[in-house]
Motif scaffolding. Sequence first.
Motif, PDB file in Angstrom:
ATOM      1  N   GLU A  83       3.655 -19.823   8.326  1.00  0.00           N
ATOM      2  CA  GLU A  83       3.973 -18.612   9.075  1.00  0.00           C
ATOM      3  C   GLU A  83       4.371 -17.473   8.131  1.00  0.00           C
ATOM      4  O   GLU A  83       3.976 -16.316   8.327  1.00  0.00           O
ATOM      5  N   ALA A  84       5.170 -17.847   7.076  1.00  0.00           N
ATOM      6  CA  ALA A  84       5.566 -16.827   6.103  1.00  0.00           C
ATOM      7  C   ALA A  84       4.347 -16.293   5.349  1.00  0.00           C
ATOM      8  O   ALA A  84       4.210 -15.082   5.117  1.00  0.00           O
ATOM      9  N   GLU A  85       3.439 -17.212   4.944  1.00  0.00           N
ATOM     10  CA  GLU A  85       2.224 -16.773   4.251  1.00  0.00           C
ATOM     11  C   GLU A  85       1.371 -15.895   5.155  1.00  0.00           C
ATOM     12  O   GLU A  85       0.804 -14.892   4.706  1.00  0.00           O
ATOM     13  N   ARG A  86       1.276 -16.323   6.432  1.00  0.00           N
ATOM     14  CA  ARG A  86       0.485 -15.510   7.359  1.00  0.00           C
ATOM     15  C   ARG A  86       1.090 -14.123   7.531  1.00  0.00           C
ATOM     16  O   ARG A  86       0.394 -13.102   7.534  1.00  0.00           O
ATOM     17  N   LYS A  87       2.447 -14.098   7.633  1.00  0.00           N
ATOM     18  CA  LYS A  87       3.121 -12.819   7.787  1.00  0.00           C
ATOM     19  C   LYS A  87       2.952 -11.970   6.534  1.00  0.00           C
ATOM     20  O   LYS A  87       2.733 -10.748   6.614  1.00  0.00           O
ATOM     21  N   ALA A  88       3.073 -12.628   5.336  1.00  0.00           N
ATOM     22  CA  ALA A  88       2.888 -11.883   4.084  1.00  0.00           C
ATOM     23  C   ALA A  88       1.471 -11.332   3.989  1.00  0.00           C
ATOM     24  O   ALA A  88       1.258 -10.176   3.590  1.00  0.00           O
ATOM     25  N   ALA A  89       0.476 -12.189   4.367  1.00  0.00           N
ATOM     26  CA  ALA A  89      -0.908 -11.719   4.342  1.00  0.00           C
ATOM     27  C   ALA A  89      -1.107 -10.570   5.327  1.00  0.00           C
ATOM     28  O   ALA A  89      -1.806  -9.587   5.030  1.00  0.00           O
ATOM     29  N   GLU A  90      -0.474 -10.686   6.506  1.00  0.00           N
ATOM     30  CA  GLU A  90      -0.581  -9.622   7.500  1.00  0.00           C
ATOM     31  C   GLU A  90       0.056  -8.330   6.993  1.00  0.00           C
ATOM     32  O   GLU A  90      -0.499  -7.232   7.154  1.00  0.00           O
ATOM     33  N   ASP A  91       1.255  -8.495   6.358  1.00  0.00           N
ATOM     34  CA  ASP A  91       1.918  -7.308   5.797  1.00  0.00           C
ATOM     35  C   ASP A  91       1.071  -6.683   4.687  1.00  0.00           C
ATOM     36  O   ASP A  91       0.958  -5.451   4.589  1.00  0.00           O
ATOM     37  N   LYS A  92       0.492  -7.560   3.842  1.00  0.00           N
ATOM     38  CA  LYS A  92      -0.358  -7.059   2.756  1.00  0.00           C
ATOM     39  C   LYS A  92      -1.574  -6.324   3.308  1.00  0.00           C
ATOM     40  O   LYS A  92      -1.940  -5.244   2.837  1.00  0.00           O
ATOM     41  N   ARG A  93      -2.183  -6.953   4.337  1.00  0.00           N
ATOM     42  CA  ARG A  93      -3.357  -6.306   4.933  1.00  0.00           C
ATOM     43  C   ARG A  93      -2.984  -4.968   5.560  1.00  0.00           C
ATOM     44  O   ARG A  93      -3.691  -3.970   5.421  1.00  0.00           O
ATOM     45  N   LYS A  94      -1.811  -4.979   6.212  1.00  0.00           N
ATOM     46  CA  LYS A  94      -1.355  -3.744   6.842  1.00  0.00           C
ATOM     47  C   LYS A  94      -1.056  -2.679   5.797  1.00  0.00           C
ATOM     48  O   LYS A  94      -1.411  -1.508   5.970  1.00  0.00           O
ATOM     49  N   ALA A  95      -0.394  -3.123   4.675  1.00  0.00           N
ATOM     50  CA  ALA A  95      -0.090  -2.166   3.609  1.00  0.00           C
ATOM     51  C   ALA A  95      -1.373  -1.628   2.988  1.00  0.00           C
ATOM     52  O   ALA A  95      -1.490  -0.422   2.705  1.00  0.00           O
ATOM     53  N   GLU A  96      -2.354  -2.533   2.765  1.00  0.00           N
ATOM     54  CA  GLU A  96      -3.631  -2.085   2.208  1.00  0.00           C
ATOM     55  C   GLU A  96      -4.340  -1.129   3.161  1.00  0.00           C
ATOM     56  O   GLU A  96      -4.936  -0.138   2.721  1.00  0.00           O
ATOM     57  N   ALA A  97      -4.272  -1.467   4.465  1.00  0.00           N
ATOM     58  CA  ALA A  97      -4.904  -0.571   5.441  1.00  0.00           C
ATOM     59  C   ALA A  97      -4.219   0.796   5.446  1.00  0.00           C
ATOM     60  O   ALA A  97      -4.874   1.847   5.479  1.00  0.00           O
ATOM     61  N   GLU A  98      -2.867   0.785   5.383  1.00  0.00           N
ATOM     62  CA  GLU A  98      -2.140   2.061   5.346  1.00  0.00           C
ATOM     63  C   GLU A  98      -2.454   2.818   4.059  1.00  0.00           C
ATOM     64  O   GLU A  98      -2.626   4.046   4.080  1.00  0.00           O
ATOM     65  N   LYS A  99      -2.518   2.059   2.932  1.00  0.00           N
ATOM     66  CA  LYS A  99      -2.843   2.697   1.655  1.00  0.00           C
ATOM     67  C   LYS A  99      -4.241   3.292   1.685  1.00  0.00           C
ATOM     68  O   LYS A  99      -4.476   4.416   1.216  1.00  0.00           O
ATOM     69  N   LYS A 100      -5.181   2.517   2.257  1.00  0.00           N
ATOM     70  CA  LYS A 100      -6.553   3.003   2.342  1.00  0.00           C
ATOM     71  C   LYS A 100      -6.629   4.236   3.241  1.00  0.00           C
ATOM     72  O   LYS A 100      -7.326   5.218   2.925  1.00  0.00           O
ATOM     73  N   ALA A 101      -5.890   4.164   4.381  1.00  0.00           N
ATOM     74  CA  ALA A 101      -5.881   5.317   5.287  1.00  0.00           C
ATOM     75  C   ALA A 101      -5.281   6.541   4.593  1.00  0.00           C
ATOM     76  O   ALA A 101      -5.799   7.661   4.726  1.00  0.00           O
ATOM     77  N   ALA A 102      -4.156   6.304   3.827  1.00  0.00           N
ATOM     78  CA  ALA A 102      -3.542   7.419   3.106  1.00  0.00           C
ATOM     79  C   ALA A 102      -4.487   7.970   2.039  1.00  0.00           C
ATOM     80  O   ALA A 102      -4.592   9.189   1.841  1.00  0.00           O
ATOM     81  N   GLU A 103      -5.198   7.029   1.346  1.00  0.00           N
ATOM     82  CA  GLU A 103      -6.136   7.461   0.311  1.00  0.00           C
ATOM     83  C   GLU A 103      -7.288   8.254   0.924  1.00  0.00           C
ATOM     84  O   GLU A 103      -7.707   9.294   0.391  1.00  0.00           O
ATOM     85  N   GLU A 104      -7.796   7.744   2.048  1.00  0.00           N
ATOM     86  CA  GLU A 104      -8.873   8.470   2.719  1.00  0.00           C
ATOM     87  C   GLU A 104      -8.390   9.836   3.212  1.00  0.00           C
ATOM     88  O   GLU A 104      -9.111  10.834   3.111  1.00  0.00           O
ATOM     89  N   LYS A 105      -7.151   9.868   3.714  1.00  0.00           N
ATOM     90  CA  LYS A 105      -6.595  11.134   4.166  1.00  0.00           C
ATOM     91  C   LYS A 105      -6.433  12.100   2.999  1.00  0.00           C
ATOM     92  O   LYS A 105      -6.782  13.284   3.103  1.00  0.00           O
ATOM     93  N   ARG A 106      -5.889  11.549   1.866  1.00  0.00           N
ATOM     94  CA  ARG A 106      -5.721  12.395   0.686  1.00  0.00           C
ATOM     95  C   ARG A 106      -7.071  12.884   0.168  1.00  0.00           C
ATOM     96  O   ARG A 106      -7.234  14.059  -0.190  1.00  0.00           O
TER      97      ARG A 106
END
Length: 346
Positions: A193-216
């Motif tokens: 569950e912790a790994e899944r949550k970490a992977a989910e957080d990582k994916r979410k962070a990457e998605a936010e980073k990608k969205a921020a990069e695309e926005k920038r």
Amino acid sequence: MSMNNKQRWMGGVVLLGGGVLLAALLLKGNEEIEQDKAQVRTAQQSAQTESKPKLAQPAQDSEMVSLQPLAIDVETEKRLLEEQRHAREKAVAEQEARAAEFLKMQQEAEAAAARKAAEEYAAINARRMAAQQSSDNIPPELIEDDAAKAQRLAEEKRKLEEKRKAEAEKKAAEDKRRLEAEKATAEEKRKAEAERKAAEDKRKAEAEKKAAEEKRKAEAEKKAAEEKRKAEAEKKAAEDKRKAEEEAKKKAEAEKARELMENGDKNWMVQVALAANQANADAVVSKLRAKGYKVTTSPTSKGIRIMVGPSKDRETADAARKKIAADESLNMKSAWVIDWVPLDQR
């Protein structure tokens, strides 16, 4: 209380209950028969009374009492009562038959219970007699004394205790193993569950980073496009300004040249050609200079003007024109004379 006495007591209870039930059934049947006979007598008396003619009795207020019609005739009433009596007698007979059958079954059950109790009692007595005979035939030296018996019982108790203890230890070990397995499973589940949550957080962070990069990137592209558009607009404005200045300058120069031509000192020139570019102009100039002519060039809006001269008067310029036109090697038969003002004088 022994088994034989219990069975006898139960058989007596069953027999007593059956007798009471049978007596109740018989008493109920006799009561129903008596009720039927009473109803028959009542019906006959009623029929006899109704068959007599009734005289009208004067009422207290001198009113006549009307006679009630008879519902059914006497024979029919008798027949119905007789049928009801036969039905009740039949029901009583059936109840008596069932009671007799039940009594017979109770007697058979009691007899079977008594027989079984006798058999069990005989078997118990036989086992007692056999045990007594076997103990009488055992030699005295083989008879277990109290100390040996106590030791044997203690040994059996110890073995039983050890077995119970071993089973308890085995159960405790099994419970411990089960708890450890459940703990390991829970730990693995928590870890997953912790790994899944970490992977989910990582994916979410990457998605936010990608969205921020695309926005920038989009903002940068938008800013670059805006700057480019602004630069192009400024460049176009500067180019328009330069063209306007050049046009104004050319217009002023043309106006000045026209003024000088009209009112200033004039030189007569022979225009031999109008070259489209500088290379063509240079080729024509080389030919003329090879022939010894003095050549002058002047840029115009339509091309580069190539002239020979200047001459002080028109006649001299026209003579030079004829000479150039007559020279077949130059191939400049379309030359003409113009009045021209030098650029330094404009």
